[in-house]
Write an enzyme that holds these catalytic residues in place. Sequence first.
Site, PDB file in Angstrom:
ATOM      1  CG  HIS A 147      -1.717   1.204   1.446  1.00 45.49           C
ATOM      2  ND1 HIS A 147      -3.035   1.310   1.059  1.00 45.49           N
ATOM      3  CD2 HIS A 147      -1.397   2.395   2.025  1.00 45.49           C
ATOM      4  CE1 HIS A 147      -3.493   2.505   1.379  1.00 45.49           C
ATOM      5  NE2 HIS A 147      -2.518   3.180   1.968  1.00 45.49           N
ATOM      6  CD  GLU A 148       1.904   3.404   3.694  1.00 49.41           C
ATOM      7  OE1 GLU A 148       2.120   4.499   3.139  1.00 49.41           O
ATOM      8  OE2 GLU A 148       0.891   3.190   4.389  1.00 49.41           O
ATOM      9  CG  HIS A 151       0.155   6.106  -0.518  1.00 47.79           C
ATOM     10  ND1 HIS A 151      -0.891   6.837  -1.049  1.00 47.79           N
ATOM     11  CD2 HIS A 151      -0.310   5.576   0.647  1.00 47.79           C
ATOM     12  CE1 HIS A 151      -1.949   6.736  -0.243  1.00 47.79           C
ATOM     13  NE2 HIS A 151      -1.623   5.987   0.787  1.00 47.79           N
TER      14      HIS A 151
END
Length: 290
Positions: A147-148, A151
């Site tokens: 997820h990071e 980003h």
Amino acid sequence: MRRVGLFLLTNLAVILVLGTVLRLLGVDHYLNAQGGALNYTNLLIFAAVFGFGGAFISLAMSKWMAKRSTGAEVITQPRNATEQWLFSTVQRQAQMAGIKMPEVAIYHSPDPNAFATGMNKNAALVAVSTGLLQNMERDEVEAVLGHEIAHVANGDMVTLALVQGVVNTFVIFLARIIGHTVDRVVFKNEDGPGIAYWVTSIAAEIFLGVLASMVVAWVSRQREFRADAGGAQFAGRGKMIAALERLRSMQPPPLPGELAAFGIAGKKDGLMALFASHPPLEQRIAALRQ
């Protein structure tokens, strides 16, 4: 106290730097000395310099601020099996995303969370809390890291800075026009900016700033759905859903300040949900299942 000090120091530095830029450009005065008429060109440049300048100076300092506000320790040489796994997982996912290896850090906090920040997607920082490593399974941590990384790969830090810069510019510009109009039309002041100008400008800036925050928060929530999809791509949809389910059961508090938008979770209820940087975990899980 350290976070408050860093916040005040950062804002003072931003004001000094941008004030110097405005003087060099010769647009630090947007109200004419005679009669207080507005110079709209100077005002727009003034608003843009402060609007975009503040957003991008904060972004440029984000890694430095994040490390000092959380006490994150960058892994330069893994010291144990956990750090080695963490480093290798981020490295593999960065390769999948087509970005350069970000810095990997661990910060001490009992709350399970993680964040990514940095001005350049090829020079980013990904950090996880000790609480995340201790309370979640490796498959779930892998999804959080994905997820990071998403980003970073999606350029969400720069995107939100651009959006913040645009709305800041319009808030500053429109607030001063409203103040000027009220001062001249309602209070019939023709002798330069009076107290009505300053009071109305401040009130308008606060009101418009609240609306602007809702716009930025909405954009942030949309980027969270994309980051979840990226986490599912890099780690697997089942792992991403499991990670969000675990976070829902633990309900960790959001990260402080500007880091909140790039953490893995955050929650606000009622009307405050309009200002939330993250959608409800239930919606994120449902989106992944669909």
